[in-house]
Design a protein around this motif. Structure first.
Motif, PDB file in Angstrom:
ATOM      1  N   GLU A  43       0.835  -1.208   0.000  1.00  0.00           N
ATOM      2  CA  GLU A  43       0.000   0.000   0.000  1.00  0.00           C
ATOM      3  C   GLU A  43       0.872   1.261   0.000  1.00  0.00           C
ATOM      4  N   TYR A  91      -5.962  -7.653  -3.159  1.00  0.00           N
ATOM      5  CA  TYR A  91      -6.782  -8.046  -2.028  1.00  0.00           C
ATOM      6  C   TYR A  91      -7.118  -6.875  -1.114  1.00  0.00           C
ATOM      7  N   ASN A  92      -8.213  -7.036  -0.363  1.00  0.00           N
ATOM      8  CA  ASN A  92      -8.592  -6.006   0.584  1.00  0.00           C
ATOM      9  C   ASN A  92      -7.783  -6.133   1.872  1.00  0.00           C
ATOM     10  N   SER A  93      -7.954  -5.184   2.772  1.00  0.00           N
ATOM     11  CA  SER A  93      -7.109  -5.123   3.971  1.00  0.00           C
ATOM     12  C   SER A  93      -7.350  -6.286   4.925  1.00  0.00           C
ATOM     13  N   LYS A  99     -10.497  -7.273  -3.987  1.00  0.00           N
ATOM     14  CA  LYS A  99     -11.102  -5.938  -3.899  1.00  0.00           C
ATOM     15  C   LYS A  99     -12.254  -5.808  -4.884  1.00  0.00           C
TER      16      LYS A  99
END
Length: 380
Positions: A43, A91-93, A99
Motif C-alpha cells: 500500500e 486483495y482487501n485489507s 477488492k
C-alpha cells in the motif's frame, strides 16, 4: 507399575499435543503477520508511486537500504516489493477477498476512456478481477504462504479457480512446485467436467463436494503399452504405480483393493478398484473399460454401489459413489444413461502415457552407437 506407566504416557501424549498445537498456531500467526506487513508495504509503495511517479530506481534504492537496515530479514528484493504492490492491489485489507470495484466515478471514467479509445482502435480493458461479481465465499489467503499466494495471483485470474487451488493446497499440503505443476495441467478445468448425476442423487452440498473432487479426464501417464492391452492390464499397472495413481485421483483417496470381492445372495462379484475418501467419508467404486462408453456399463456400476452401501458402509459413511473410466465417451449418451439412475455415478475418460511409434524408435541410435560415437570423438 503398568497402570502408572500408562497414565504417565497418556499425560505425556496430551502435553506433546498441546505443545505441537501451540507451535502450529505460532507458525500460522507469524505467517499472517508477514502477509499483513507485505500488504501494508504494498500500500505504501503503491500510494507513493501514484503521488510521486517514481520508477524502478527508487525500488532498487529501497531494496539496498532495507537490506542494510534489516540484514536478518529476507524479502526486500526489487521483485518481491513489486509482488507486494501486486498483493495490495489484488486483495482487501482483511486479506479475505478480492477488492471490489464499486466506485461509480471510476466506472464511468473507464467507460468514457473506452468510448474515446474506440475511435482510435485502442480499446482500454479492465483487469479480469475488476469485472468479477461479488462472491459469497472468502478466500483463505491468510492460511497460505507468501509464495503460494503470489503464484496464484500471477497464474490464476479466475477467482473461483483460485479459491479451488487454495483449498486443495490447504487440504493436501501442496508444495509450491506441485501447485505450479497442477496449474500447468489445468487440474481445476478437469474437475467437475465429468458427466454425472450428483445433483439429482446427493444433497447440494455433497454434490458440490464430490463434483469438485473428481475430474475428466484422468491422466495415467505412468502406464504405457506397446501392444494391445485390456482393462486387467490397466488395473495391474495402476496398482503397481499406486502412489502416482493416488496422486492423480486427488486428495484424501485411499486404495482399498483391486478385484475387490463382495458376495451377494451367494454369488461372487469382483469390483475393479475400490477406494475410500477420508475427506468425504465415502467409498468409491471404480470400473475400468478399455472401450468407448456403453450405456449398459452403468447398470453394473449401480449394482456395485448398492452392494457396497449395504455390505461395507458403517455409521458415519456417506453414500457410495461410482466412477466409470472409459477410453472415450459421448456425453449425450452418458447423460441419457445416468438420467434415472438412483446411485451417484460419474463417467470420465482416462488417458495413458504415449509410447514412441515402432518406426520412430527404430530410427533412434542405440546405447552402443552413442557410446561408440563418444569414443571416436575422444580419440580425435
Amino acid at each position: 507399575m503398568s497402570t502408572e506407566l500408562q497414565t504417565y504416557n497418556t499425560l505425556l501424549r496430551h502435553i506433546k499435543q498441546r505443545v505441537a498445537q501451540a507451535q502450529q498456531r505460532a507458525i500460522y500467526s507469524a505467517n499472517e503477520e508477514m502477509l499483513r506487513m507485505y500488504w501494508d508495504i504494498g500500500e505504501m509503495l503503491t500510494n507513493s508511486q501514484m503521488a510521486d511517479g517514481w520508477g524502478q530506481k527508487t525500488l532498487e534504492r529501497l531494496s539496498v537500504d532495507l537490506k542494510n537496515e534489516f540484514p536478518a530479514i529476507k524479502g526486500f528484493s526489487v521483485r518481491n516489493m513489486q509482488c507486494m504492490m501486486q498483493f495490495f492491489n489484488e486483495y482487501n485489507s482483511e486479506l479475505t477477498m478480492v477488492k471490489k470495484v464499486e466506485n461509480p466515478i471510476t466506472q464511468s471514467a473507464i467507460a468514457q476512456l473506452n468510448k474515446n479509445a474506440e475511435t482510435d482502435n485502442y480499446p482500454i480493458t479492465q483487469s479480469p478481477i475488476s469485472q468479477l461479481p461479488t462472491y459469497n465465499f472468502e478466500l483463505p489467503i491468510k492460511h497460505l504462504s507468501w509464495t503460494h499466494n503470489i503464484v496464484l495471483i500471477q497464474k490464476i485470474k479466475d477467482i473461483r479457480a483460485r479459491y479451488w487451488y487454495m483449498v486443495q493446497c490447504i487440504k493436501s499440503n501442496w508444495k509450491v512446485d506441485y501447485l505450479k505443476e497442477v496449474i500447468s495441467r489445468d487440474d481445476y478445468g478437469k474437475h467437475g467436467a465429468l458427466a454425472n448425476n450428483f445433483s439429482e442423487t446427493l444433497p447440494s452440498n455433497e454434490a458440490h463436494e464430490v463434483t469438485s473432487m473428481l475430474k475428466d479426464p484422468y491422466i495415467f501417464d505412468m502406464l504405457t503399452f506397446t501392444e494391445e492391452y485390456n482393462e486387467r492390464d490397466v488395473e495391474i499397472g495402476l496398482v503397481k504405480h499406486v502412489e502416482q495413481f493416488l496422486v492423480e485421483m486427488g486428495a484424501g483417496f485411499g486404495f482399498m483393493g483391486r478385484q475387490y470381492h463382495i458376495e451377494v445372495s451367494g454369488d461372487d462379484y469382483y469390483i475393479d478398484l475400490l477406494m475410500y475418501n477420508s475427506f468425504m467419508h465415502r467409498y468409491m467404486v471404480v470400473e475400468l473399460k478399455n472401450t468407448e462408453f456403453k450405456p449398459e456399463y452403468i447398470g453394473k456400476l449401480n449394482f456395485y454401489c448398492s452392494a457396497v452401501d449395504d455390505i461395507l458402509c458403517r455409521e458415519g459413511d456417506h453414500r457410495t459413489i461410482g466412477l466409470l473410466l472409459c477410453k472415450t465417451k459421448d456425453k449425450v449418451k452418458a447423460e441419457y444413461a445416468l438420467r434415472d439412475i438412483v446411485k451417484p455415478i460419474g463417467i470420465s475418460d482416462y488417458e495413458l502415457g504415449q509410447v514412441l511409434p515402432n518406426d520412430f524408435r527404430g530410427s533412434l541410435p542405440t546405447i552402443e552407437e552413442i557410446e561408440s560415437e563418444f569414443e571416436e570423438r575422444s580419440e580425435e
